[in-house]
Design a protein around this motif. Structure first.
Motif, PDB file in Angstrom:
ATOM      1  N   TYR A 102       0.662  -0.881  -0.285  1.00  0.00           N
ATOM      2  CA  TYR A 102      -0.342  -0.181   0.191  1.00  0.00           C
ATOM      3  C   TYR A 102       0.918   1.312  -0.081  1.00  0.00           C
ATOM      4  O   TYR A 102       1.455   1.171   1.005  1.00  0.00           O
ATOM      5  CB  TYR A 102      -0.477  -0.338   1.261  1.00  0.00           C
ATOM      6  CG  TYR A 102      -0.084   0.017   2.607  1.00  0.00           C
ATOM      7  CD1 TYR A 102      -0.341   1.650   2.791  1.00  0.00           C
ATOM      8  CD2 TYR A 102      -0.182  -1.158   3.403  1.00  0.00           C
ATOM      9  CE1 TYR A 102       0.814   1.324   4.696  1.00  0.00           C
ATOM     10  CE2 TYR A 102       0.865  -0.473   4.616  1.00  0.00           C
ATOM     11  CZ  TYR A 102       0.963   0.469   4.561  1.00  0.00           C
ATOM     12  OH  TYR A 102       1.516   0.189   6.482  1.00  0.00           O
ATOM     13  N   LEU A 104      -2.220   1.887  -3.476  1.00  0.00           N
ATOM     14  CA  LEU A 104      -2.015   0.922  -4.653  1.00  0.00           C
ATOM     15  C   LEU A 104      -1.511   2.566  -5.951  1.00  0.00           C
ATOM     16  O   LEU A 104      -0.869   2.113  -6.622  1.00  0.00           O
ATOM     17  CB  LEU A 104      -3.290   0.602  -5.322  1.00  0.00           C
ATOM     18  CG  LEU A 104      -3.539   0.820  -6.697  1.00  0.00           C
ATOM     19  CD1 LEU A 104      -2.681  -0.437  -6.753  1.00  0.00           C
ATOM     20  CD2 LEU A 104      -4.885   0.245  -6.437  1.00  0.00           C
ATOM     21  N   VAL A 115      -7.479  -0.438 -10.970  1.00  0.00           N
ATOM     22  CA  VAL A 115      -8.671  -1.783 -10.033  1.00  0.00           C
ATOM     23  C   VAL A 115      -9.701  -1.952 -11.508  1.00  0.00           C
ATOM     24  O   VAL A 115     -10.261  -3.376 -12.015  1.00  0.00           O
ATOM     25  CB  VAL A 115      -8.893  -1.390  -9.255  1.00  0.00           C
ATOM     26  CG1 VAL A 115     -10.607  -1.794  -8.641  1.00  0.00           C
ATOM     27  CG2 VAL A 115      -8.911  -0.962  -7.527  1.00  0.00           C
ATOM     28  N   LEU A 125      -4.856  -8.623  -8.496  1.00  0.00           N
ATOM     29  CA  LEU A 125      -4.375  -7.325  -7.890  1.00  0.00           C
ATOM     30  C   LEU A 125      -4.772  -7.753  -6.817  1.00  0.00           C
ATOM     31  O   LEU A 125      -6.033  -7.772  -6.495  1.00  0.00           O
ATOM     32  CB  LEU A 125      -5.124  -6.213  -8.544  1.00  0.00           C
ATOM     33  CG  LEU A 125      -4.731  -4.484  -8.557  1.00  0.00           C
ATOM     34  CD1 LEU A 125      -3.142  -4.688  -8.458  1.00  0.00           C
ATOM     35  CD2 LEU A 125      -5.617  -3.762  -8.461  1.00  0.00           C
ATOM     36  N   HIS A 126      -3.911  -7.811  -5.913  1.00  0.00           N
ATOM     37  CA  HIS A 126      -3.679  -7.859  -4.074  1.00  0.00           C
ATOM     38  C   HIS A 126      -2.832  -6.856  -3.474  1.00  0.00           C
ATOM     39  O   HIS A 126      -1.569  -6.486  -4.302  1.00  0.00           O
ATOM     40  CB  HIS A 126      -3.289  -8.861  -4.008  1.00  0.00           C
ATOM     41  CG  HIS A 126      -2.852  -9.002  -2.430  1.00  0.00           C
ATOM     42  ND1 HIS A 126      -3.865  -8.548  -1.250  1.00  0.00           N
ATOM     43  CD2 HIS A 126      -1.541  -9.105  -1.977  1.00  0.00           C
ATOM     44  CE1 HIS A 126      -3.223  -8.576  -0.321  1.00  0.00           C
ATOM     45  NE2 HIS A 126      -1.644  -9.007  -0.676  1.00  0.00           N
ATOM     46  N   VAL A 127      -3.324  -5.752  -3.037  1.00  0.00           N
ATOM     47  CA  VAL A 127      -2.472  -4.555  -2.173  1.00  0.00           C
ATOM     48  C   VAL A 127      -2.513  -4.776  -0.849  1.00  0.00           C
ATOM     49  O   VAL A 127      -3.142  -5.583   0.576  1.00  0.00           O
ATOM     50  CB  VAL A 127      -4.046  -3.070  -2.538  1.00  0.00           C
ATOM     51  CG1 VAL A 127      -2.666  -1.968  -1.716  1.00  0.00           C
ATOM     52  CG2 VAL A 127      -4.382  -2.976  -3.378  1.00  0.00           C
ATOM     53  N   SER A 302      -9.306  -6.865   0.416  1.00  0.00           N
ATOM     54  CA  SER A 302     -10.095  -6.326  -1.509  1.00  0.00           C
ATOM     55  C   SER A 302      -9.450  -5.614  -2.352  1.00  0.00           C
ATOM     56  O   SER A 302      -9.102  -4.779  -1.152  1.00  0.00           O
ATOM     57  CB  SER A 302     -11.191  -6.585  -1.771  1.00  0.00           C
ATOM     58  OG  SER A 302     -12.331  -5.726  -1.143  1.00  0.00           O
ATOM     59  N   PRO A 303      -8.806  -5.061  -3.502  1.00  0.00           N
ATOM     60  CA  PRO A 303      -8.373  -4.572  -3.843  1.00  0.00           C
ATOM     61  C   PRO A 303      -9.161  -2.985  -3.154  1.00  0.00           C
ATOM     62  O   PRO A 303      -9.404  -1.833  -3.082  1.00  0.00           O
ATOM     63  CB  PRO A 303      -8.037  -4.364  -5.283  1.00  0.00           C
ATOM     64  CG  PRO A 303      -8.982  -5.854  -5.318  1.00  0.00           C
ATOM     65  CD  PRO A 303      -8.832  -6.908  -3.775  1.00  0.00           C
ATOM     66  N   SER A 306      -9.348  -1.594  -0.436  1.00  0.00           N
ATOM     67  CA  SER A 306      -8.536  -0.800   0.064  1.00  0.00           C
ATOM     68  C   SER A 306      -8.165   1.138  -1.053  1.00  0.00           C
ATOM     69  O   SER A 306      -8.155   1.563  -0.051  1.00  0.00           O
ATOM     70  CB  SER A 306      -6.612  -1.491  -0.117  1.00  0.00           C
ATOM     71  OG  SER A 306      -5.802  -0.926  -0.775  1.00  0.00           O
TER      72      SER A 306
END
Length: 329
Positions: A102, A104, A115, A125-127, A302-303, A306
């Motif tokens: 983090y 993003l 996203v 997509l993992h933040v 989840s993105p 975030s």
């Protein structure tokens, strides 16, 4: 997201942007896991990149542009905040899965586009938000029902540093607005209390030029549930007392965490709360990424969650600029 199609002959090929603390912990985990292989590294300097690459038997590249185009499956972004958005976008455009520390992106619109792009390309997509995995947050969530209806929370992290380091984390452009850069301070709260109705923020830097000597950022969040939360993020040469405190007050008691010690305070008694270790969280996060890629197990964040917190942080930035509260639609 479509399954990765793992087999014994097909490892998850990983490229890492960054050679710092988080990148090192992730590389160690990927190296130890028989399902993955660190293939390529890009760092801030050729010397650090070469050293890091030799340690993990990977190829040292000179640019993240080359890395996102390489024969890899997953791009891990662990470098300066300012570049997160551009690298994530390019990686997805090259059909790579993405893990990013983090925030993003420093810009909300850019983050929204990323996203959407990940969804359109059907890529992970993992933040990273390892604060949600840590002992403090888990203890908070476990004990929250015992204090009744919550009405107030306060979260403060104050870090004196004498002298302040000449690093990107003290650079206005590379680090970004404090509560965007340190997004976990707000994400703990949105995870616990949900949607924010409005935010009022004040922010100050000390020092001239691009690098600063200290910063103090304070914000008050009004949640739609009625909870009020005060957040303080401060670091540098003008601070004199270290503080890491999280407190939540409810109608039947309070949860007070200072450092790694916690307690439940009620009218009739005070009960100590055991707080789990903060060690090993990057490894745990990385293992969950591999599990998600290979077996499609759910991630812990989840993105979009975030992204929502990033919007709250950006509202705080706007509030600090205009000197009044900002309503979050």
């Amino acid at each position: 997201m479509r399954g990765f199609g793992y087999s014994e002959e097909r490892l998850v090929r990983v490229g890492i942007v960054g050679t710092g603390y988080a990148a090192k912990l992730r590389a160690e985990t990927f190296q130890k896991d028989e399902r993955s292989q660190v293939v390529a590294i890009v760092g801030h300097t050729p010397e650090k990149t070469q050293e890091f690459a030799q340690t993990y038997q990977a190829e040292a590249l000179t640019s993240w542009v080359d890395l996102v185009q390489a024969d890899i499956d997953l791009v891990v972004i662990s470098n300066v905040n300012k570049e997160h958005g551009a690298i994530a976008t390019a990686a997805l455009q090259n059909n790579k899965h993405v893990v990013v520390e983090y925030p993003l992106a420093l810009d909300v619109t850019e983050a929204e586009n990323i996203v959407t792009l990940a969804r359109d390309r059907d890529k992970m997509l993992h933040v990273e938000h390892i604060e949600l995995l840590g002992g403090l947050h888990q203890a908070l969530k476990q004990n929250l029902p015992t204090i009744g209806e919550v009405f107030y929370a306060r979260y403060a992290t104050v870090t004196p540093q004498h002298p302040a380091p000449h690093k990107w984390t003290y650079h206005k452009d590379l680090f970004g607005f404090p509560l965007i850069a340190a997004l976990s301070r707000l994400h703990r709260l949105t995870d616990l209390f949900g949607e924010v109705a409005s935010v009022r923020c004040q922010n100050r830097h000390w020092g001239e030029g691009e690098f600063y000597q200290a910063c103090l950022c304070t914000a008050q969040l009004q949640f739609t549930s009625g909870v009020i939360a005060d957040v303080t993020y401060a670091k540098g040469e003008t601070l004199w007392q270290d503080e890491r405190k999280f407190e939540i007050h409810g109608e039947k008691g309070g949860l007070i965490f200072e450092g790694d010690a916690g307690k439940l305070v009620q009218a009739e008694q005070t009960t100590l709360i055991e707080v789990g270790s903060r060690r090993g969280l990057f490894a745990k996060d990385t293992e969950m990424v591999l599990n998600h890629l290979l077996t499609n197990t759910d991630m812990y964040v989840s993105p979009t969650a975030s992204l929502y917190t990033l919007k709250v942080a950006d509202a705080a930035r706007q509030s600090a600029e205009i000197g009044q509260a900002v309503v979050i639609s």
